[in-house]
Design a protein around this motif. Structure first.
Motif, mmCIF file in Angstrom:
data_model
loop_
_atom_site.group_PDB
_atom_site.id
_atom_site.type_symbol
_atom_site.label_atom_id
_atom_site.label_comp_id
_atom_site.label_asym_id
_atom_site.label_seq_id
_atom_site.Cartn_x
_atom_site.Cartn_y
_atom_site.Cartn_z
ATOM 1 N N ILE A 265 -3.544 3.878 -7.460
ATOM 2 C CA ILE A 265 -3.999 2.694 -8.176
ATOM 3 C C ILE A 265 -2.992 1.563 -8.022
ATOM 4 O O ILE A 265 -3.364 0.391 -7.844
ATOM 5 N N ALA A 266 -1.702 1.900 -8.096
ATOM 6 C CA ALA A 266 -0.672 0.866 -7.935
ATOM 7 C C ALA A 266 -0.787 0.182 -6.581
ATOM 8 O O ALA A 266 -0.642 -1.037 -6.477
ATOM 9 N N TYR A 267 -1.065 0.949 -5.524
ATOM 10 C CA TYR A 267 -1.234 0.350 -4.204
ATOM 11 C C TYR A 267 -2.452 -0.573 -4.180
ATOM 12 O O TYR A 267 -2.402 -1.685 -3.628
ATOM 13 N N ALA A 268 -3.563 -0.116 -4.769
ATOM 14 C CA ALA A 268 -4.764 -0.951 -4.788
ATOM 15 C C ALA A 268 -4.516 -2.238 -5.577
ATOM 16 O O ALA A 268 -4.981 -3.322 -5.185
ATOM 17 N N LEU A 269 -3.784 -2.131 -6.672
ATOM 18 C CA LEU A 269 -3.494 -3.322 -7.476
ATOM 19 C C LEU A 269 -2.621 -4.322 -6.720
ATOM 20 O O LEU A 269 -2.697 -5.524 -6.965
ATOM 21 N N GLU A 270 -1.792 -3.826 -5.820
ATOM 22 C CA GLU A 270 -0.961 -4.740 -5.039
ATOM 23 C C GLU A 270 -1.753 -5.395 -3.909
ATOM 24 O O GLU A 270 -1.467 -6.526 -3.517
ATOM 25 N N VAL A 271 -2.744 -4.702 -3.407
ATOM 26 C CA VAL A 271 -3.543 -5.229 -2.298
ATOM 27 C C VAL A 271 -4.580 -6.230 -2.780
ATOM 28 O O VAL A 271 -4.883 -7.213 -2.087
ATOM 29 N N LEU A 272 -5.142 -6.004 -3.953
ATOM 30 C CA LEU A 272 -6.237 -6.851 -4.432
ATOM 31 C C LEU A 272 -5.878 -8.344 -4.498
ATOM 32 O O LEU A 272 -6.701 -9.183 -4.106
ATOM 33 N N PRO A 273 -4.678 -8.727 -4.965
ATOM 34 C CA PRO A 273 -4.355 -10.158 -4.927
ATOM 35 C C PRO A 273 -4.340 -10.731 -3.518
ATOM 36 O O PRO A 273 -4.698 -11.893 -3.309
ATOM 37 N N ALA A 274 -3.922 -9.921 -2.541
ATOM 38 C CA ALA A 274 -3.927 -10.401 -1.152
ATOM 39 C C ALA A 274 -5.356 -10.635 -0.680
ATOM 40 O O ALA A 274 -5.658 -11.648 -0.033
ATOM 41 N N LEU A 275 -6.256 -9.699 -1.004
ATOM 42 C CA LEU A 275 -7.663 -9.902 -0.643
ATOM 43 C C LEU A 275 -8.241 -11.083 -1.405
ATOM 44 O O LEU A 275 -9.031 -11.864 -0.856
ATOM 45 N N GLY A 276 -7.864 -11.211 -2.679
ATOM 46 C CA GLY A 276 -8.334 -12.359 -3.455
ATOM 47 C C GLY A 276 -7.869 -13.672 -2.848
ATOM 48 O O GLY A 276 -8.604 -14.670 -2.848
ATOM 49 N N TYR A 277 -6.650 -13.670 -2.319
ATOM 50 C CA TYR A 277 -6.153 -14.871 -1.637
ATOM 51 C C TYR A 277 -7.008 -15.190 -0.416
ATOM 52 O O TYR A 277 -7.402 -16.344 -0.200
ATOM 53 N N LEU A 278 -7.306 -14.171 0.389
ATOM 54 C CA LEU A 278 -8.148 -14.390 1.565
ATOM 55 C C LEU A 278 -9.518 -14.926 1.168
ATOM 56 O O LEU A 278 -10.035 -15.866 1.781
ATOM 57 N N HIS A 279 -10.097 -14.329 0.131
ATOM 58 C CA HIS A 279 -11.409 -14.795 -0.323
ATOM 59 C C HIS A 279 -11.331 -16.240 -0.799
ATOM 60 O O HIS A 279 -12.263 -17.023 -0.592
ATOM 61 N N GLY A 280 -10.213 -16.593 -1.426
ATOM 62 C CA GLY A 280 -10.055 -17.955 -1.926
ATOM 63 C C GLY A 280 -9.980 -19.002 -0.836
ATOM 64 O O GLY A 280 -10.319 -20.171 -1.071
ATOM 65 N N VAL A 281 -9.539 -18.603 0.351
ATOM 66 C CA VAL A 281 -9.480 -19.559 1.476
ATOM 67 C C VAL A 281 -10.654 -19.347 2.431
ATOM 68 O O VAL A 281 -10.628 -19.815 3.568
ATOM 69 N N GLY A 282 -11.678 -18.648 1.963
ATOM 70 C CA GLY A 282 -12.906 -18.518 2.740
ATOM 71 C C GLY A 282 -12.878 -17.468 3.820
ATOM 72 O O GLY A 282 -13.627 -17.573 4.799
ATOM 73 N N LEU A 283 -12.042 -16.428 3.674
ATOM 74 C CA LEU A 283 -11.943 -15.384 4.686
ATOM 75 C C LEU A 283 -12.312 -14.027 4.099
ATOM 76 O O LEU A 283 -12.131 -13.781 2.903
ATOM 77 N N LEU A 284 -12.821 -13.156 4.951
ATOM 78 C CA LEU A 284 -13.133 -11.779 4.576
ATOM 79 C C LEU A 284 -12.304 -10.838 5.440
ATOM 80 O O LEU A 284 -12.194 -11.038 6.647
ATOM 81 N N TYR A 285 -11.722 -9.814 4.825
ATOM 82 C CA TYR A 285 -10.872 -8.895 5.570
ATOM 83 C C TYR A 285 -11.687 -7.901 6.395
ATOM 84 O O TYR A 285 -11.342 -7.599 7.533
ATOM 85 N N CYS A 286 -12.725 -7.340 5.813
ATOM 86 C CA CYS A 286 -13.738 -6.521 6.482
ATOM 87 C C CYS A 286 -13.345 -5.069 6.767
ATOM 88 O O CYS A 286 -14.228 -4.224 6.857
#
Length: 743
Positions: A265-286
């Motif tokens: 869970i700790a790893y997922a919690l650290e990754v989610l802000p990075a994905l949220g950042y990508l989503h915020g600039v209009g990108l999808l990680y996929c």
């Protein structure tokens, strides 16, 4: 074909490297790990690029979410200690014999097997596909010592992947820093070329501490063909991928180990802000998966942006990995929801072993088959929502997902060591008033005490609602109906006031109107979003007030499914179960709430009640004794603990007297409790056989001693009585209990 090496399996390792029976991945040969590098995606049918030229992306969908974002924490979410991963010496990560294993050689054009050995002869690393004639090459394009751009000196290969080889190099122009060069595995593949170019473009826009950093782009002529090849120059991430962590655990154990749930869970919690950042600039990680996350020291990095695409891209090739990729990708294309789906799938893969590529390619194991899910109900609910087949039923954003996952983590940690992990909810108010303090509650007192959903600060009527306070529910309803703007928040507050005023039928009618879609404006601000759980919460309250417990439990259960990290729905479920006589379920939910957060005092009294009903007297006393002295109900809890302990054997009554001696109580209450204990001890004395050692509230534990003490208590209570009738009754009781004498 190889036989699976795991004990009691007996399956066969198929061409994609996974067992056909247990579904687990076979250990890679020594020296082929991607540890310490920004690795690429694996090749093979399970991870082949899927081109969806006719698909449309759902990444731009607009959803009015009722949730608020949460703040980001450090690795471990500030709650769990994650083992440090020492930085790896880059030179030790270089592959001695860089070669793509034959089991991972597939044609990039048609996906068929290529480069396979026959009759004891090894397969070709370069050639042409026998099925479609497409040229393939699995050889590194750069050799140790080769210089690129007169700046980057190649030291060797680090790893291989579906879109290219990874090389370690020294950047002689910038303090001889270690860098990674990533080129194409098959430069004849148009999709691979396009993906590499896309990666270069997107990486140039990305700047986040948890995403691998790009330094440069260079073009270099192939030493054999002279063909110009593009390379991306990235930072070297010298740690260990999460996938390799799991593989190391399995190599040292039975082959079915996984990360501790809290660490995953700790790893997922650290990754989610990075994905949220990508989503915020209009990108999808996929293509999120454990392979693409590397930990170095206490930092986590998201690597391999080769599958990244813009939210509105409807034409580029779609890359993903079977077992992680959302089921709607082939029809509607990638979206924020499909990105979050991959996080849910990866979290499951990190937390427990299961056949995620075949038997459970688009599902989760049942709790009966997976102890982790049975042990952590909220975690199971979280995974179910994160990986729901319907994208609209998943979390709406990375921030919302992280917020709920943090709540789940608090529960998991509290269960592991019995240390509370309280947290401030952004969705619910605190407990409004404790219920069940003086005994078993009724449905109305539970409904009046439960937390209620917070008002969305972004709602246009939030300012008005902050000032619309009155003690009379009917007056509040009138004021709310006259609000300057009618929004979802205003209408929900009307529902709440109607329920509190006892007008449950009117509240249900209002909820029915909220559930009716507008024919004119689908974004009507007076209607809740499709994923808004709050109407369901108020339906549960309405059913509870009506004493319709099955409907109330169903409604609160659905809320718990949507916000699995919240405590309030679990408290509601516990109370409903107790009222329905389902003591086992009540104990389960009361225990989760109390263990996680001692601010929910109702859960302590509720848990103590159901434990007592089940004969677990000592456990009930321990729960009540744990109510903190900072709570306004601390004394009430201690008094309840005294009464609970006094219900046992005579020795327990004596122990309860010792507990009572340490309490600070007013004179009347102390005398009343003292009389209660002495009366209980006197009744238990004949069956005790012999009196226990010690004294009970300064009285000898004998019939004469207990009767004398009880007489004194009744006479003291008589002096404190409010009415003559009460005083006379207490004197009569004193006379009746006094020891017999000859005079």
């Amino acid at each position: 074909m190889r036989t699976c090496a795991r004990s009691a399996c007996g399956g066969t390792i198929e061409q994609d490297g996974f067992c056909d029976r247990c579904g687990m991945e076979a250990p890679l040969p020594a020296g082929t790990s991607g540890t310490g590098a920004a690795t690429g995606r694996e090749t093979g049918p399970g991870t082949a690029p899927w081109t969806a030229s006719t698909s449309t992306s759902s990444g731009g969908r607009s959803r009015r979410s009722s949730t608020r974002s949460s703040s980001r924490g450090r690795l471990g979410a500030g709650l769990v200690e994650v083992p440090r991963v020492p930085a790896r010496d880059p030179k030790t990560a270089v592959l001695a014999d860089p070669e793509v294993p034959e089991a991972k050689r597939f044609c990039s054009s048609c996906g068929k097997e290529v480069g396979r050995g026959r009759e004891g002869r090894p397969g070709r690393v370069e050639g042409f596909c026998a099925h479609c004639g497409h040229h393939y090459s699995f050889t590194p394009k750069l050799a140790p010592g080769e210089m690129l751009h007169e700046q980057y000196e190649v030291l060797g290969c680090l790893a291989h992947g579906g879109l290219g080889w990874i090389y370690l190099a020294l950047d002689h122009a910038v303090s001889n820093r270690w860098v990674v060069l990533k080129g194409l595995l098959d430069s004849d593949d148009a999709d691979a070329v396009a993906a590499a170019i896309a990666e270069r473009q997107f990486l140039a826009e990305v700047s986040h501490p948890n995403i691998v950093e790009i330094h440069n782009f260079v073009r270099h002529a192939d030493r054999q063909s002279g063909e110009l090849v593009d390379y991306i120059v990235m930072e070297y991430v010298g740690g260990t991928s999460v996938k390799d962590m799991i593989k190391a655990l399995r190599a040292d154990g039975s082959g079915r180990e996984a990360l501790p749930v809290a660490q995953a869970i700790a790893y997922a919690l650290e990754v989610l802000p990075a994905l949220g950042y990508l989503h915020g600039v209009g990108l999808l990680y996929c293509d999120f998966k454990p392979d693409n996350v590397i930990q170095t020291e206490e930092q986590l990095k998201l690597i391999d942006l080769g599958a990244v695409r813009r939210v509105d891209d409807r034409h580029s090739a779609i890359y993903g990995t079977i077992g992680y990729q959302a089921p709607e990708i082939g029809s509607t294309g990638p979206s924020v929801a499909s990105d979050l789906y991959t996080v849910g799938r990866a979290l499951a893969v990190m937390s427990f072993p299961f056949d995620f590529r075949r038997a459970h390619q688009e599902s989760l194991p049942a709790p009966e088959d997976q102890p982790v899910l049975a042990r952590h109900d909220s975690f199971h609910r979280f995974l179910r929502r994160a990986t729901h087949r319907d994208p609209d039923q998943r979390f709406a954003s990375a921030e919302e997902m992280a917020e709920q996952l943090t709540g789940v983590l608090r529960e998991v940690l509290a269960q592991s060591d019995e240390v509370p992990r309280p947290g401030l909810s952004r969705q619910f108010t605190p407990e409004r008033r404790a219920f069940g303090v003086a005994g078993a509650p009724d449905a109305r007192s539970v409904a009046a005490g439960l937390p209620v959903p917070q008002v969305d600060a972004a709602d246009p009527a939030a300012g008005f609602l902050a000032t619309a306070t009155t003690g009379d529910p009917d007056q509040l309803v009138t004021a709310l109906r006259a609000a300057p703007v009618q929004t979802v928040e205003v209408r929900l507050q009307v529902v709440r006031a109607l329920i509190e005023g006892g007008r449950v039928d009117d509240a249900s009618a209002e909820l029915d109107q909220l559930a009716t879609p507008s024919l004119f404006d689908p974004d009507d601000p007076q209607l809740p979003a499709p994923d808004d759980w709050r109407p369901g919460w108020y339906r549960g309250l309405a059913a509870l007030v009506r004493d319709r417990l099955p409907q109330a439990r169903a409604a609160f259960g659905q809320v718990c499914d949507v916000v699995p990290g919240e405590t309030a729905p679990k408290l509601a479920l516990a109370a409903c179960a107790e009222l329905a006589g389902d003591l086992a379920e009540a104990a389960r939910f009361y225990r989760v709430v109390w263990r996680t957060d001692h601010a929910y005092v109702s859960a302590a009294f509720g848990l103590a009640r159901v434990l007592l009903a089940d004969g677990e007297r000592a456990a009930a006393v321990d729960v009540l004794h744990a109510v903190p002295d900072t709570s306004s109900h601390h004394v009430a809890a201690q008094v309840a603990a005294v009464r609970a302990q006094a219900g046992g054997a005579l020795a327990d009554v004596v122990a309860a007297g010792t507990r009572l001696s340490g309490l600070v109580l007013d004179l009347a209450r102390r005398a009343d409790l003292t009389a209660e204990l002495l009366r209980t001890a006197l009744d238990a004395l004949p069956a005790a056989g012999s009196a226990p050692a010690g004294r009970l509230l300064d009285c000898e534990v004998s019939e004469t001693g207990l009767r004398s003490g009880l007489e004194r208590c009744y006479r003291q209570l008589a002096r404190l009585a409010d009415t003559p009738e009460e005083r006379i009754a207490l004197v009569d009781r004193a006379n009746a209990v006094r020891p017999r004498t000859l005079v």
